[in-house]
Design a protein around this motif. Structure first.
Motif, PDB file in Angstrom:
ATOM      1  N   ASN A   1     -23.161   8.099  14.457  1.00 33.03           N
ATOM      2  CA  ASN A   1     -22.532   6.914  15.030  1.00 33.03           C
ATOM      3  C   ASN A   1     -22.594   7.012  16.546  1.00 33.03           C
ATOM      4  OD1 ASN A   1     -21.069   4.620  15.435  1.00 33.03           O
ATOM      5  ND2 ASN A   1     -19.137   5.429  14.688  1.00 33.03           N
ATOM      6  N   ASP A   2     -23.042   5.960  17.158  1.00 32.13           N
ATOM      7  CA  ASP A   2     -23.103   5.901  18.615  1.00 32.13           C
ATOM      8  C   ASP A   2     -22.199   4.756  19.042  1.00 32.13           C
ATOM      9  OD1 ASP A   2     -23.918   6.705  21.069  1.00 32.13           O
ATOM     10  OD2 ASP A   2     -25.931   5.862  20.948  1.00 32.13           O
ATOM     11  N   ASN A   3     -21.038   5.081  19.625  1.00 36.53           N
ATOM     12  CA  ASN A   3     -20.098   4.035  20.004  1.00 36.53           C
ATOM     13  C   ASN A   3     -19.696   4.172  21.466  1.00 36.53           C
ATOM     14  OD1 ASN A   3     -18.108   6.068  20.108  1.00 36.53           O
ATOM     15  ND2 ASN A   3     -17.625   5.783  17.943  1.00 36.53           N
ATOM     16  N   ALA A   4     -18.728   3.380  21.890  1.00 30.20           N
ATOM     17  CA  ALA A   4     -18.314   3.373  23.290  1.00 30.20           C
ATOM     18  C   ALA A   4     -17.699   4.703  23.724  1.00 30.20           C
ATOM     19  CB  ALA A   4     -17.309   2.240  23.524  1.00 30.20           C
ATOM     20  N   LEU A   5     -17.115   5.438  22.790  1.00 36.01           N
ATOM     21  CA  LEU A   5     -16.477   6.707  23.133  1.00 36.01           C
ATOM     22  C   LEU A   5     -17.457   7.875  23.149  1.00 36.01           C
ATOM     23  CD1 LEU A   5     -13.196   6.348  21.076  1.00 36.01           C
ATOM     24  CD2 LEU A   5     -13.508   6.046  23.533  1.00 36.01           C
ATOM     25  N   GLY A   6     -18.620   7.674  22.579  1.00 38.84           N
ATOM     26  CA  GLY A   6     -19.600   8.761  22.566  1.00 38.84           C
ATOM     27  C   GLY A   6     -20.430   8.768  21.306  1.00 38.84           C
ATOM     28  N   GLU A   7     -21.023   9.900  21.081  1.00 34.45           N
ATOM     29  CA  GLU A   7     -21.965  10.056  19.987  1.00 34.45           C
ATOM     30  C   GLU A   7     -21.402  11.058  18.989  1.00 34.45           C
ATOM     31  OE1 GLU A   7     -26.517  10.184  20.660  1.00 34.45           O
ATOM     32  OE2 GLU A   7     -25.777  12.243  20.769  1.00 34.45           O
ATOM     33  N   VAL A   8     -21.463  10.728  17.706  1.00 32.51           N
ATOM     34  CA  VAL A   8     -21.015  11.622  16.652  1.00 32.51           C
ATOM     35  C   VAL A   8     -22.250  12.188  15.968  1.00 32.51           C
ATOM     36  CG1 VAL A   8     -19.729  11.819  14.503  1.00 32.51           C
ATOM     37  CG2 VAL A   8     -18.930  10.266  16.287  1.00 32.51           C
ATOM     38  N   ARG A   9     -22.308  13.518  15.869  1.00 35.40           N
ATOM     39  CA  ARG A   9     -23.461  14.174  15.251  1.00 35.40           C
ATOM     40  C   ARG A   9     -22.991  15.103  14.131  1.00 35.40           C
ATOM     41  NH1 ARG A   9     -28.290  15.106  18.255  1.00 35.40           N
ATOM     42  NH2 ARG A   9     -28.457  13.622  19.934  1.00 35.40           N
ATOM     43  N   ILE A  10     -23.837  15.224  13.124  1.00 38.10           N
ATOM     44  CA  ILE A  10     -23.591  16.177  12.051  1.00 38.10           C
ATOM     45  C   ILE A  10     -24.812  17.072  11.987  1.00 38.10           C
ATOM     46  CG2 ILE A  10     -23.251  16.491   9.581  1.00 38.10           C
ATOM     47  CD1 ILE A  10     -21.891  13.803   9.495  1.00 38.10           C
ATOM     48  N   SER A  11     -24.601  18.381  11.979  1.00 37.18           N
ATOM     49  CA  SER A  11     -25.741  19.291  11.945  1.00 37.18           C
ATOM     50  C   SER A  11     -26.431  19.184  10.587  1.00 37.18           C
ATOM     51  CB  SER A  11     -25.306  20.728  12.211  1.00 37.18           C
ATOM     52  OG  SER A  11     -24.637  21.257  11.094  1.00 37.18           O
ATOM     53  N   LEU A  12     -27.724  19.435  10.598  1.00 35.03           N
ATOM     54  CA  LEU A  12     -28.493  19.386   9.362  1.00 35.03           C
ATOM     55  C   LEU A  12     -28.041  20.480   8.398  1.00 35.03           C
ATOM     56  CD1 LEU A  12     -32.055  18.590  10.737  1.00 35.03           C
ATOM     57  CD2 LEU A  12     -30.320  17.018   9.882  1.00 35.03           C
ATOM     58  N   GLN A  13     -27.574  21.599   8.938  1.00 31.17           N
ATOM     59  CA  GLN A  13     -27.052  22.664   8.077  1.00 31.17           C
ATOM     60  C   GLN A  13     -25.796  22.218   7.339  1.00 31.17           C
ATOM     61  OE1 GLN A  13     -26.542  25.884  10.828  1.00 31.17           O
ATOM     62  NE2 GLN A  13     -28.594  26.691  10.465  1.00 31.17           N
ATOM     63  N   ALA A  14     -24.965  21.427   7.997  1.00 32.12           N
ATOM     64  CA  ALA A  14     -23.758  20.918   7.343  1.00 32.12           C
ATOM     65  C   ALA A  14     -24.126  19.984   6.200  1.00 32.12           C
ATOM     66  CB  ALA A  14     -22.868  20.200   8.359  1.00 32.12           C
ATOM     67  N   ILE A  15     -25.150  19.161   6.417  1.00 30.93           N
ATOM     68  CA  ILE A  15     -25.590  18.246   5.362  1.00 30.93           C
ATOM     69  C   ILE A  15     -26.201  19.041   4.213  1.00 30.93           C
ATOM     70  CG2 ILE A  15     -27.108  16.307   4.818  1.00 30.93           C
ATOM     71  CD1 ILE A  15     -26.825  15.451   7.765  1.00 30.93           C
ATOM     72  N   GLU A  16     -26.949  20.104   4.533  1.00 38.08           N
ATOM     73  CA  GLU A  16     -27.517  20.955   3.485  1.00 38.08           C
ATOM     74  C   GLU A  16     -26.408  21.564   2.632  1.00 38.08           C
ATOM     75  OE1 GLU A  16     -29.990  23.796   5.499  1.00 38.08           O
ATOM     76  OE2 GLU A  16     -31.636  22.365   5.742  1.00 38.08           O
ATOM     77  N   GLY A  17     -25.346  22.044   3.271  1.00 42.87           N
ATOM     78  CA  GLY A  17     -24.217  22.606   2.530  1.00 42.87           C
ATOM     79  C   GLY A  17     -23.543  21.574   1.654  1.00 42.87           C
ATOM     80  N   LEU A  18     -23.411  20.361   2.168  1.00 41.50           N
ATOM     81  CA  LEU A  18     -22.810  19.267   1.415  1.00 41.50           C
ATOM     82  C   LEU A  18     -23.643  18.955   0.174  1.00 41.50           C
ATOM     83  CD1 LEU A  18     -20.507  17.082   1.814  1.00 41.50           C
ATOM     84  CD2 LEU A  18     -22.309  15.644   2.735  1.00 41.50           C
ATOM     85  N   VAL A  19     -24.953  18.876   0.361  1.00 41.89           N
ATOM     86  CA  VAL A  19     -25.857  18.564  -0.755  1.00 41.89           C
ATOM     87  C   VAL A  19     -25.833  19.689  -1.789  1.00 41.89           C
ATOM     88  CG1 VAL A  19     -28.290  18.287  -1.360  1.00 41.89           C
ATOM     89  CG2 VAL A  19     -27.347  17.036   0.568  1.00 41.89           C
ATOM     90  N   GLU A  20     -25.851  20.931  -1.315  1.00 43.85           N
ATOM     91  CA  GLU A  20     -25.856  22.064  -2.242  1.00 43.85           C
ATOM     92  C   GLU A  20     -24.613  22.067  -3.118  1.00 43.85           C
ATOM     93  OE1 GLU A  20     -26.370  26.936  -2.208  1.00 43.85           O
ATOM     94  OE2 GLU A  20     -26.222  25.844  -0.312  1.00 43.85           O
ATOM     95  N   LYS A  21     -23.458  21.811  -2.528  1.00 45.12           N
ATOM     96  CA  LYS A  21     -22.220  21.782  -3.305  1.00 45.12           C
ATOM     97  C   LYS A  21     -22.240  20.667  -4.331  1.00 45.12           C
ATOM     98  CE  LYS A  21     -19.410  23.922   0.233  1.00 45.12           C
ATOM     99  NZ  LYS A  21     -18.425  23.748   1.274  1.00 45.12           N
ATOM    100  N   LYS A  22     -22.755  19.511  -3.962  1.00 47.46           N
ATOM    101  CA  LYS A  22     -22.822  18.369  -4.884  1.00 47.46           C
ATOM    102  C   LYS A  22     -23.776  18.662  -6.047  1.00 47.46           C
ATOM    103  CE  LYS A  22     -22.295  14.084  -6.215  1.00 47.46           C
ATOM    104  NZ  LYS A  22     -21.062  13.630  -6.809  1.00 47.46           N
ATOM    105  N   VAL A  23     -24.923  19.257  -5.745  1.00 45.65           N
ATOM    106  CA  VAL A  23     -25.915  19.522  -6.783  1.00 45.65           C
ATOM    107  C   VAL A  23     -25.415  20.579  -7.761  1.00 45.65           C
ATOM    108  CG1 VAL A  23     -28.228  20.459  -7.175  1.00 45.65           C
ATOM    109  CG2 VAL A  23     -27.855  18.780  -5.384  1.00 45.65           C
ATOM    110  N   LEU A  24     -24.742  21.604  -7.270  1.00 47.80           N
ATOM    111  CA  LEU A  24     -24.263  22.667  -8.144  1.00 47.80           C
ATOM    112  C   LEU A  24     -23.144  22.208  -9.076  1.00 47.80           C
ATOM    113  CD1 LEU A  24     -24.369  25.737  -5.727  1.00 47.80           C
ATOM    114  CD2 LEU A  24     -25.947  25.167  -7.589  1.00 47.80           C
ATOM    115  N   LEU A  25     -22.539  21.073  -8.795  1.00 47.65           N
ATOM    116  CA  LEU A  25     -21.523  20.525  -9.690  1.00 47.65           C
ATOM    117  C   LEU A  25     -22.140  19.881 -10.934  1.00 47.65           C
ATOM    118  CD1 LEU A  25     -19.020  18.894  -7.162  1.00 47.65           C
ATOM    119  CD2 LEU A  25     -18.712  20.994  -8.485  1.00 47.65           C
TER     120      LEU A  25
END
Length: 178
Positions: free
Chosen positions: A81-105
């Motif tokens: 998200n790029d808004n008036a207050l700044g830029e929000v970033r999520i690391s690719l490693q965080a997304i990998e961890g999120l995906v791994e947890k979802k898949v293992l369920l």
């Protein structure tokens, strides 16, 4: 930048710093650096050695210049998200961890190794999985692709362009229940 380029950069910057210090001292009036650089008092073999070292420095400088210009594929982050207050970033490693947890369920999936690549307008996901032999691979892979795409968008707001799955092996051992 690879480890070879880091070593070359370190040596190059060290030698360049020495040359700059000698040049500054010469410009300040100290004449000893001129005597160090005076090539008239050395023999032919020493001149060839100095010439070889200078050529190596020039080649190292050219390599470092082109490495600095090399196009970087994707950063280690995905902009959410790029808004008036700044830029929000999520690391690719965080997304990998999120995906791994979802898949293992999901039932039938024993291991998952996701790898995410940032591609404009979103990300692409490559995943190696280990599944139990009693599942339908086309069915589970299609379900995984849909659920991962929806889940990542729902949680992060990032569009998943494609999901590629490689079934690495079938788990033969049943997990121990304790």
């Amino acid at each position: 930048m690879g480890s070879f380029d880091r070593i070359v950069l370190g040596l190059y910057s060290f030698l360049l710093t020495i040359i700059i210090i000698l040049s500054i001292s010469f410009l300040s009036g100290w004449r000893y650096p001129v005597d160090l650089i005076n090539l008239s008092g050395i023999n032919q073999m020493q001149k060839e050695t100095v010439a070889a070292l200078l050529i190596i420095l020039i080649l190292a400088g050219i390599r470092l210049f082109f490495v600095s210009l090399k196009y970087q594929k994707a950063g280690k982050h995905a902009v959410v998200n790029d808004n008036a207050l700044g830029e929000v970033r999520i690391s690719l490693q965080a997304i990998e961890g999120l995906v791994e947890k979802k898949v293992l369920l999901m039932s039938g999936v024993r291991q998952a190794k996701p790898k995410i690549v940032a591609e404009p307008p979103g990300i692409s996901l490559y995943m190696e999985i280990v599944v139990t032999p009693d599942i339908n691979v086309p069915q589970i892979s299609g379900l995984l692709q849909e659920q991962i795409k929806e889940y990542v968008f729902e949680v992060t707001g990032i569009t998943v362009n494609n999901v590629k799955i490689l079934v690495e092996s079938f788990a033969v051992n049943k997990p121990r229940v304790e």
